[in-house]
Design an enzyme around this catalytic site. Structure first.
Site, PDB file in Angstrom:
ATOM      1  N   LYS A  36      -2.167  -1.675  -3.918  1.00 42.35           N
ATOM      2  CA  LYS A  36      -3.034  -0.500  -3.860  1.00 42.35           C
ATOM      3  C   LYS A  36      -2.190   0.769  -3.904  1.00 42.35           C
ATOM      4  O   LYS A  36      -1.219   0.856  -3.153  1.00 42.35           O
ATOM      5  CB  LYS A  36      -3.817  -0.555  -2.549  1.00 42.35           C
ATOM      6  CG  LYS A  36      -4.638   0.674  -2.259  1.00 42.35           C
ATOM      7  CD  LYS A  36      -5.204   0.609  -0.880  1.00 42.35           C
ATOM      8  CE  LYS A  36      -5.859   1.944  -0.609  1.00 42.35           C
ATOM      9  NZ  LYS A  36      -6.100   2.226   0.744  1.00 42.35           N
ATOM     10  N   LYS A  39       0.849  -1.192   0.000  1.00 48.83           N
ATOM     11  CA  LYS A  39       0.000   0.000   0.000  1.00 48.83           C
ATOM     12  C   LYS A  39       0.882   1.238   0.000  1.00 48.83           C
ATOM     13  O   LYS A  39       1.649   1.469   0.927  1.00 48.83           O
ATOM     14  CB  LYS A  39      -0.893  -0.019   1.239  1.00 48.83           C
ATOM     15  CG  LYS A  39      -1.766   1.220   1.376  1.00 48.83           C
ATOM     16  CD  LYS A  39      -2.776   1.057   2.488  1.00 48.83           C
ATOM     17  CE  LYS A  39      -3.568   2.334   2.699  1.00 48.83           C
ATOM     18  NZ  LYS A  39      -4.575   2.200   3.744  1.00 48.83           N
TER      19      LYS A  39
HETATM   20  C1  PBG Z   1      -7.657   3.082   5.534  1.00 47.51           C
HETATM   21  C2  PBG Z   1      -7.879   3.026   4.077  1.00 47.51           C
HETATM   22  C3  PBG Z   1      -7.699   4.024   3.119  1.00 47.51           C
HETATM   23  C4  PBG Z   1      -8.092   3.487   1.906  1.00 47.51           C
HETATM   24  C5  PBG Z   1      -8.461   2.168   2.144  1.00 47.51           C
HETATM   25  N1  PBG Z   1      -8.316   1.892   3.485  1.00 47.51           N
HETATM   26  C6  PBG Z   1      -7.285   5.444   3.272  1.00 47.51           C
HETATM   27  C7  PBG Z   1      -5.912   5.799   3.574  1.00 47.51           C
HETATM   28  O1  PBG Z   1      -5.025   4.953   3.699  1.00 47.51           O
HETATM   29  O2  PBG Z   1      -5.719   6.995   3.759  1.00 47.51           O
HETATM   30  C8  PBG Z   1      -8.108   4.221   0.597  1.00 47.51           C
HETATM   31  C9  PBG Z   1      -9.091   3.713  -0.400  1.00 47.51           C
HETATM   32  C10 PBG Z   1      -9.406   4.632  -1.522  1.00 47.51           C
HETATM   33  O3  PBG Z   1      -8.814   5.698  -1.737  1.00 47.51           O
HETATM   34  O4  PBG Z   1     -10.327   4.264  -2.255  1.00 47.51           O
HETATM   35  N2  PBG Z   1      -6.321   3.111   5.899  1.00 47.51           N
HETATM   36 ZN    ZN Z   2      -5.964   3.867   7.972  1.00 48.32          ZN
END
Ligand code: PBG
Ligand code: ZN
Length: 327
Positions: free
Chosen positions: A252, A199
């Site tokens: 992601k 991520k």
């Molecule tokens: C929580 C989370 C996030 C997303 C998924 N789980 C936000 C972040 O990390 O700030 C982002 C998903 C998206 O942008 O569609 N940590």
């Molecule tokens: Zn988060």
């Protein structure tokens, strides 16, 4: 051999002759059963609010979310990824792991009416903390080890509510191990973990943070989410998560990270999920609404590219709409 010696015996266009021939030799397919639709659930009843930067996507109360899942199941979308909009935020994100929090309530309601749906819950603290970070803040820093027990409690609370899959997204080291052990201790040894392994700290999460009200109140997430300049780190994160017990690993965002998906697919033998994030949805919607792109055609091309790169599972805000376009 030189190309002029091959032609005219070899003609690439023979296999592009008509739709049936093209379909016959197609290397990848895109089907409803590979798709996951995210849902934002909020407290209250019989209400939904459109997210400004994500036209067509709504925050929904639990009763509305249940109906939405019912409609989705009818058209072949069986998997849903739930995010909560908190009614109460504090330093420790306590609504995240409370049995009376929004996510356990939503899971119970959806699984009661639709036991055959696949309910996936995001496991993180950022939607529930007053500071908006994904973990516990100590002396202005997001503390890795102090966060693990809270993430574990959240995963167990969602498992108890009936979730099929938990998806840790906080990017804390050791979170998969901690969650696996907590699930096993509580009698959930068969519960699936889909880890947000790879991520990146991406600017494409902006619309999501509006939807989930989870913007960090100070600093950014770069001390825990990954630097997008690195491929090897991404593979390493995936490798570690698999060793810690992740059943499915995720990359992601998706669109700018096809190289990571492709390398992960070659290297690892677990299912790969690609998360096409909020900013990706917003970009395509905005261009289409302006009449600059053919939304449906671009969407299918885009999602097919994720499959070609190696994604087994695709998480996309377009899933419900895509179901009308594919089989
Ligand atoms: C929580 C989370 C996030 C997303 C998924 N789980 C936000 C972040 O990390 O700030 C982002 C998903 C998206 O942008 O569609 N940590
Ligand atoms: Zn988060």
């Amino acid at each position: 051999m030189e190309e002029y010696e091959i032609f005219p015996r070899v003609r690439e266009r023979r296999l592009r002759k008509n739709q049936a021939i093209r379909d016959l030799v197609a290397e990848v397919s895109l089907t409803r059963s590979n798709l996951v639709q995210p849902i934002f659930v909020m407290h209250g009843s019989n209400e939904e609010l459109e997210i400004r930067s994500m036209p067509g996507i709504y925050r929904m109360t639990v009763d509305r979310a249940v109906k939405y899942v019912g409609r989705g199941l009818e058209k072949g979308i069986r998997a849903y990824l739930l995010f909560g909009v908190a009614s109460h935020k504090d330093e420790y994100g306590s609504e995240a792991y409370s049995d009376s929090g929004i996510i356990p309530a939503a899971v119970r309601a959806i699984k009661k009416d639709y036991p055959d749906s696949v309910v996936i819950t995001d496991v993180c603290l950022c939607e529930y903390t007053s500071h908006g970070h994904c973990g516990i803040v100590i002396n202005g820093q997001v503390d890795n080890d102090a966060t693990l027990p809270y993430l574990s409690r959240a995963a167990v609370a969602y498992a108890k509510a009936g979730a099929d899959i938990v998806a840790p997204s906080a990017m804390m080291d050791g979170q998969v191990k901690a969650i696996r052990e907590a699930l096993d201790r509580n009698g959930f040894k068969d519960l699936i973990i889909m880890s947000y392994s790879s991520k990146f700290a991406s600017s494409l999460y902006g619309p999501f943070r509006e939807a989930a009200d989870s913007k960090p109140q100070f600093g950014d997430r770069k001390s825990y989410q990954m630097d997008y300049r690195s491929l090897r780190t991404a593979l390493r994160e995936i490798e570690l998560d698999i060793k810690e017990g992740a059943d499915i690993v995720m990359v992601k965002p998706a669109l700018f990270y096809l190289d990571i998906i492709s390398r992960a697919k070659e290297r690892f033998l677990v299912p790969i999920a690609a998360y096409s994030v909020s900013g990706e949805y917003s970009m395509l919607r905005a261009a289409s609404r302006n009449g600059w792109l053919d939304e449906d055609q671009v969407l299918i091309e885009y999602m097919t590219a994720l499959r070609r790169a190696g994604a087994d599972i695709i998480i996309t805000y377009h899933a419900m709409h895509l179901a009308d376009l594919i089989k």
